[in-house]
Design an enzyme around this catalytic site. Structure first.
Site, PDB file in Angstrom:
ATOM      1  N   ASP A 151       0.825  -1.205   0.000  1.00  0.00           N
ATOM      2  CA  ASP A 151       0.000   0.000   0.000  1.00  0.00           C
ATOM      3  C   ASP A 151       0.868   1.267   0.000  1.00  0.00           C
ATOM      4  OD1 ASP A 151      -2.320   1.815   0.781  1.00  0.00           O
ATOM      5  OD2 ASP A 151      -3.274  -0.144   0.982  1.00  0.00           O
ATOM      6  N   HIS A 182      -3.848   5.792   3.703  1.00  0.00           N
ATOM      7  CA  HIS A 182      -4.600   4.632   3.228  1.00  0.00           C
ATOM      8  C   HIS A 182      -4.046   3.317   3.766  1.00  0.00           C
ATOM      9  CE1 HIS A 182      -5.906   1.647   0.135  1.00  0.00           C
ATOM     10  NE2 HIS A 182      -7.022   2.354   0.145  1.00  0.00           N
ATOM     11  N   ASN A 273     -13.546  -0.255  -7.043  1.00  0.00           N
ATOM     12  CA  ASN A 273     -14.633   0.667  -6.706  1.00  0.00           C
ATOM     13  C   ASN A 273     -15.289   1.336  -7.903  1.00  0.00           C
ATOM     14  OD1 ASN A 273     -14.021   0.209  -4.017  1.00  0.00           O
ATOM     15  ND2 ASN A 273     -12.714   1.989  -3.846  1.00  0.00           N
ATOM     16  N   SER A 338     -11.200  -1.282  -0.506  1.00  0.00           N
ATOM     17  CA  SER A 338      -9.942  -1.243   0.254  1.00  0.00           C
ATOM     18  C   SER A 338     -10.176  -1.535   1.729  1.00  0.00           C
ATOM     19  CB  SER A 338      -9.297   0.140   0.139  1.00  0.00           C
ATOM     20  OG  SER A 338      -8.665   0.315  -1.091  1.00  0.00           O
TER      21      SER A 338
END
Length: 395
Positions: A151, A182, A273, A338
């Site tokens: 990430d 994130h 998404n 996520s």
């Protein structure tokens, strides 16, 4: 470009004879344990190896000798360990750690996402911002398991990690810290002490995305390559949690993910998404991966969540409270596949610690067999209607 998703060495000592070498240059990895050890190592031999002859030939002193497994334990010198690692009859070598009682307990200050994992029914409290949900969990969930968070990095000093998080590697020329948040948020959902699923797991940060949340496929593959070598060397049960996706297919990225699963690393990846079929998106479509879609507190597929035949199951992913990068106690609410992905990565870590090591394929089946089925709304045809569960509510 990908982006994150928001919303023989042989050393022969006196009296210790050189072994039959398994393969040139190959050394059996030592399986490490978390915390204190007895100082001994447990050696398992291959099924067709004669243990008595092995011990006599090598002239080693054992403290434990078993029939239930073809193995023994002892306090071995570094030279002896090196020879054992290169011996063709040795299957595995493990540090002799301590075990402890694992109990099921009820957490009363949980997020709705955690609570949903231990409830077969829809949550009565529909306030996704509340932190007073009940969550049935095992006290040692994730113990001895490494979770590599691929990430933007992880704020490893956050209090939720309690010293269980460490920096692994950075690819792409970025600074070795999370300046986006994130990755920290995802890591918290995996293993945070109050907001995480597997609160005894170890977190390893692998930064492959920049501070803007974007990254290059070649850098992501480099991160996975690093994990591949680390997992083989450590011998520990390992998981990659990948809350990232591309709107385009990438065969090399998919192949890297699949390659990890062939050595026993569990790969949990986000569906994406776009409110689209993820069949042609990477790494969602990667063979062997556990691809996760997102739901909301009302037990409906989140409006943004991708779907399709590549999705293995769904997990909470809308309005999820977890750790943040701005301070050691900071929390924030985010939405996306996520956020769903680390819930499942945490479940995998929990199942490994409680049930033992299994293949990625077996783990996928375990996850799917424990789901609540047919409860979700807004599930397109051709997509599974299965919501992740830890199975404790059924005990």
């Amino acid at each position: 470009m990908l982006q994150m998703h928001l919303y023989s060495i042989l050393v022969v000592s006196a009296g210790f004879l050189a072994p039959v070498i398994a393969a040139p240059g190959y050394l059996v990895p030592i399986e490490k344990v978390d915390g204190e050890t007895s100082g001994r190592h447990i050696v398992s031999l291959k099924a067709n190896a004669d243990k008595s002859s092995f011990i006599e030939a090598t002239n080693i002193a054992t403290t434990h000798n078993w029939t239930v497994i073809n193995g023994f334990a002892g306090q071995f010198t570094e030279d002896q360990i090196n020879v054992l690692r290169a011996h063709g009859d040795v299957e595995s070598i493990t540090e002799d750690g301590f075990a402890q009682v694992s109990m099921v307990t009820t957490q009363t200050n949980a997020t709705w996402g955690l609570a949903r994992l231990s409830s077969v029914k829809k949550l009565a409290n529909q306030n996704s911002n509340a932190l007073n949900f009940q969550y049935l969990r095992e006290t040692t969930a994730g113990l001895g398991v490494d979770v590599y968070v691929i990430d933007t990095g992880v704020y490893i000093n956050h209090v939720e990690f309690g010293g269980r998080a460490r920096w692994g590697a950075t690819f792409g020329g970025y600074v070795s810290m999370d300046k986006n948040g994130h990755g920290t948020h995802c890591a918290g959902t995996v293993a945070g002490s109050s907001v995480g699923v597997a609160r005894a797991a170890s977190i390893i940060a692998v930064k492959v995305l920049g501070d803007n949340g974007q990254g290059i496929v070649s850098d992501i593959i480099s991160g996975l390559d690093w994990v591949y070598n680390q997992a083989k060397t450590s011998g520990r049960p390992s998981i990659v949690s990948m809350s990232l996706s591309s709107n385009s297919p990438s065969t090399p990225l998919d192949s890297a993910v699949t390659s990890l699963t062939t050595i026993g690393v569990h790969a949990v990846v986000a569906a994406g998404n776009n409110n689209l079929d993820a069949t042609n998106m990477s790494p969602a479509r990667a063979s062997g991966a556990i691809t996760v879609g997102a739901t909301n507190i009302a037990d409906s597929r989140a409006s943004f969540s991708n779907y399709g035949s590549v999705v293995a199951l769904f997990a909470p992913g809308e309005n999820i409270i977890s750790t943040w990068f701005t301070g050691p106690t900071a929390l924030v609410s985010l939405s996306g596949t996520s956020m769903a992905t680390p819930h499942v990565a945490g479940l995998v870590a929990s199942f490994i610690s409680s049930k033992g090591r299994v293949s990625p394929a077996t783990m996928r089946s375990t996850l799917k067999n424990l789901t609540v089925q047919g409860i979700l709304a807004n599930i397109p045809a051709g997509t599974v209607n299965q919501l992740a569960q830890n199975g404790l509510a059924r005990k």
